[in-house]
Design a protein around this motif. Structure first.
Motif, PDB file in Angstrom:
ATOM      1  N   LYS A 123      20.792   7.475 -50.612  1.00  0.00           N
ATOM      2  CA  LYS A 123      20.992   6.164 -51.220  1.00  0.00           C
ATOM      3  C   LYS A 123      20.157   6.024 -52.473  1.00  0.00           C
ATOM      4  O   LYS A 123      19.187   6.734 -52.670  1.00  0.00           O
ATOM      5  CB  LYS A 123      20.598   5.076 -50.223  1.00  0.00           C
ATOM      6  N   ASN A 124      20.565   5.069 -53.313  1.00  0.00           N
ATOM      7  CA  ASN A 124      19.821   4.808 -54.532  1.00  0.00           C
ATOM      8  C   ASN A 124      18.470   4.182 -54.186  1.00  0.00           C
ATOM      9  O   ASN A 124      18.222   3.773 -53.055  1.00  0.00           O
ATOM     10  CB  ASN A 124      20.639   3.860 -55.432  1.00  0.00           C
ATOM     11  N   THR A 145      23.759   1.285 -52.397  1.00  0.00           N
ATOM     12  CA  THR A 145      24.086   2.120 -53.538  1.00  0.00           C
ATOM     13  C   THR A 145      24.565   1.233 -54.669  1.00  0.00           C
ATOM     14  O   THR A 145      25.475   0.440 -54.504  1.00  0.00           O
ATOM     15  CB  THR A 145      25.192   3.122 -53.159  1.00  0.00           C
ATOM     16  N   SER A 146      23.950   1.383 -55.835  1.00  0.00           N
ATOM     17  CA  SER A 146      24.287   0.501 -56.950  1.00  0.00           C
ATOM     18  C   SER A 146      25.259   1.178 -57.900  1.00  0.00           C
ATOM     19  O   SER A 146      25.358   2.380 -57.958  1.00  0.00           O
ATOM     20  CB  SER A 146      23.017   0.102 -57.716  1.00  0.00           C
ATOM     21  N   ASP A 193      17.229   1.428 -54.953  1.00  0.00           N
ATOM     22  CA  ASP A 193      17.157  -0.030 -54.891  1.00  0.00           C
ATOM     23  C   ASP A 193      16.462  -0.483 -53.628  1.00  0.00           C
ATOM     24  O   ASP A 193      16.659   0.060 -52.552  1.00  0.00           O
ATOM     25  CB  ASP A 193      18.562  -0.647 -54.901  1.00  0.00           C
ATOM     26  N   SER A 234      27.862   5.666 -60.773  1.00  0.00           N
ATOM     27  CA  SER A 234      27.907   5.016 -62.083  1.00  0.00           C
ATOM     28  C   SER A 234      29.334   5.039 -62.614  1.00  0.00           C
ATOM     29  O   SER A 234      30.039   6.038 -62.504  1.00  0.00           O
ATOM     30  CB  SER A 234      26.958   5.702 -63.074  1.00  0.00           C
ATOM     31  N   SER A 274      21.478   7.488 -63.557  1.00  0.00           N
ATOM     32  CA  SER A 274      20.168   7.134 -63.020  1.00  0.00           C
ATOM     33  C   SER A 274      19.153   8.258 -63.210  1.00  0.00           C
ATOM     34  O   SER A 274      18.158   8.099 -63.893  1.00  0.00           O
ATOM     35  CB  SER A 274      20.287   6.785 -61.528  1.00  0.00           C
ATOM     36  N   CYS A 275      19.405   9.437 -62.592  1.00  0.00           N
ATOM     37  CA  CYS A 275      18.418  10.523 -62.622  1.00  0.00           C
ATOM     38  C   CYS A 275      18.682  11.542 -63.718  1.00  0.00           C
ATOM     39  O   CYS A 275      17.880  12.451 -63.926  1.00  0.00           O
ATOM     40  CB  CYS A 275      18.346  11.225 -61.270  1.00  0.00           C
ATOM     41  N   CYS A 308      24.255  12.032 -64.402  1.00  0.00           N
ATOM     42  CA  CYS A 308      24.056  10.821 -63.616  1.00  0.00           C
ATOM     43  C   CYS A 308      23.361   9.769 -64.485  1.00  0.00           C
ATOM     44  O   CYS A 308      22.401  10.074 -65.194  1.00  0.00           O
ATOM     45  CB  CYS A 308      23.201  11.126 -62.384  1.00  0.00           C
ATOM     46  N   HIS A 314      23.414   8.110 -56.538  1.00  0.00           N
ATOM     47  CA  HIS A 314      23.769   6.994 -57.418  1.00  0.00           C
ATOM     48  C   HIS A 314      25.242   7.068 -57.832  1.00  0.00           C
ATOM     49  O   HIS A 314      25.779   8.144 -58.067  1.00  0.00           O
ATOM     50  CB  HIS A 314      22.885   7.038 -58.657  1.00  0.00           C
ATOM     51  N   CYS A 345      20.767  12.075 -56.245  1.00  0.00           N
ATOM     52  CA  CYS A 345      20.107  10.818 -55.869  1.00  0.00           C
ATOM     53  C   CYS A 345      21.040   9.825 -55.189  1.00  0.00           C
ATOM     54  O   CYS A 345      20.606   8.755 -54.771  1.00  0.00           O
ATOM     55  CB  CYS A 345      19.454  10.170 -57.091  1.00  0.00           C
TER      56      CYS A 345
END
Length: 401
Positions: free
Chosen positions: A176-177, A184-185, A179, A126, A100-101, A98, A124, A122
């Protein structure tokens, strides 16, 4: 069989995502020489990806033709296991972890002309670089169940593989992320250009059409029952890498105290063991102790182990942060009932001069995903906020005087 960390950059002694190392065998001679990847099926299963994806990636990265025949995976030319393992690191970074995490609990999704990783840890999303040769192959050969799914999903993590293909990871749910917007980004892994911006816009438009994802209010945590802890310790003890000594220390302490923390070896014996393993001056040693010395009676146990902890931490910033990181991992992932006791735990550490107020304030003022997922880090620090605020106010009053 020994196991290695899926993300080899991760030095956490209790990193729970494992895979078998690549095993290769060179066959033939002259123009007919080729390399067979003996255990590609097992490695791919640990990563949660089809073996053909990994094989095609090797072919594109090494500039060699590949062939799959009757569960045999072949690459033209002679390639040793180390070369293939290094190449696999690139595949893991681009198509598994991921963004993000950095957890490998992801699924590849194909939506129209978009490839993305959906993280089950998480939530996320991507983007995967569409310029990669493997991306084109995945578009034409999407993973089972990886195309057109919508809404809330739950999946069992396949990365945490023990011998025989069994897993000890628990069921994780979409979230959800982080943010502040609650949306969700989508993150582009490579440098943005016009093509990437177009892909990103299309991806965000496609995401708007999806059903909304509900946030699970429960803590995101793995199954850390006594049986799961023992299984994790046994798994880590088999790891033959730079963390072997820390794994050995953690496995030994968990085994000795499997019935009760009162059965732990004396502080003198623990110190001798650390010296024997030649990890006396390593911050990771402090992190292991933070995850293995305590249970629900942690406040009293800090007093019991005060001599050992003081000798190892020595009020050094790196050691102090490692100890807090280990506690954060233990409290946030393994014994979440202690989250509400975080202020008392910090008070004990501060009162016994184990951790300075500067380190506690710095730690409590910034969320970090170094030891735990960001969402877990937020919960632990939120619980710590009253004590951190008290320290800050006391410091301000001292300055005014």
């Amino acid at each position: 069989m020994s196991f290695i960390n899926i993300c080899r950059d991760n030095t956490d002694p209790f990193y729970r995502y494992k895979m078998p190392p690549i095993q290769s065998k060179v066959e033939g001679r002259g123009n007919g020489i080729r390399t067979a990847i003996v255990n590609l099926a097992e490695v791919s299963r640990a990563l949660g990806r089809p073996p053909t994806y990994v094989l095609k990636y090797f072919g594109s990265e090494l500039g060699a033709q590949t062939n799959e025949s009757q569960d045999r995976y072949l690459i033209n030319g002679a390639h040793d296991a180390n070369e293939l393992q290094d190449s696999l690191d690139g595949f893991i970074k681009k198509f598994v972890l991921c963004a993000s995490c950095k957890n490998p609990e992801t699924e590849i999704q194909v939506k129209k002309d978009i490839l993305q990783r959906d993280c089950k840890a998480c939530g996320h999303l991507s983007l995967i670089d569409p310029r990669s040769k493997l991306s084109s192959y995945i578009m034409k050969n999407p993973p089972d169940g990886g195309k057109g799914k919508k809404g809330k999903k739950a999946a069992t993590a396949t990365a945490n593989v023990v011998g025989g293909g069994k897993t000890i990871a628990d069921l994780v749910t979409d979230q959800k992320n982080d943010d502040e917007s609650g949306e969700t980004s989508l993150v582009v892994d490579e440098n943005d250009d016009d093509d990437f911006l177009t892909k990103k816009i299309n991806a965000e438009a496609a995401a708007l059409a999806d059903e909304s994802i509900e946030v699970n209010d429960d803590d995101w945590a793995v199954d850390m029952s006594k049986e799961a802890i023992e299984a994790r310790a046994k798994l880590d003890g088999l790891t033959l890498d730079s963390n072997a000594e820390f794994n050995q220390l953690g496995e030994w302490l968990l085994e000795e105290s499997k019935d009760s923390k009162e059965d732990l070896p004396s502080d003198i014996d623990i110190y001798k063991k650390i010296v024997e393993l030649e990890i006396l001056d390593k911050a990771e040693t402090i992190q292991v102790l933070a995850q293995t010395l305590f249970d629900d009676n942690i406040v009293e146990q800090i007093e019991e182990h005060l001599g050992l902890l003081a000798k190892l931490i020595k009020q050094e910033e790196e050691n102090s942060k490692a100890f807090l990181g280990g506690l954060e991992r233990y409290i946030g992932l393994e014994n979440t009932s202690l989250i509400e006791k975080v202020p008392k735990i910090l008070m004990a550490l501060y009162d016994k001069d184990l951790i300075s107020e500067e380190v506690i304030i710095s730690w409590g003022s910034k969320v970090s995903k170094k030891y735990v997922p960001k969402e877990v880090s937020k919960k632990v620090r939120k619980a710590a906020k009253p004590f951190v605020k008290w320290l800050q106010e006391a410091d301000e009053e001292s300055d005014e005087e």
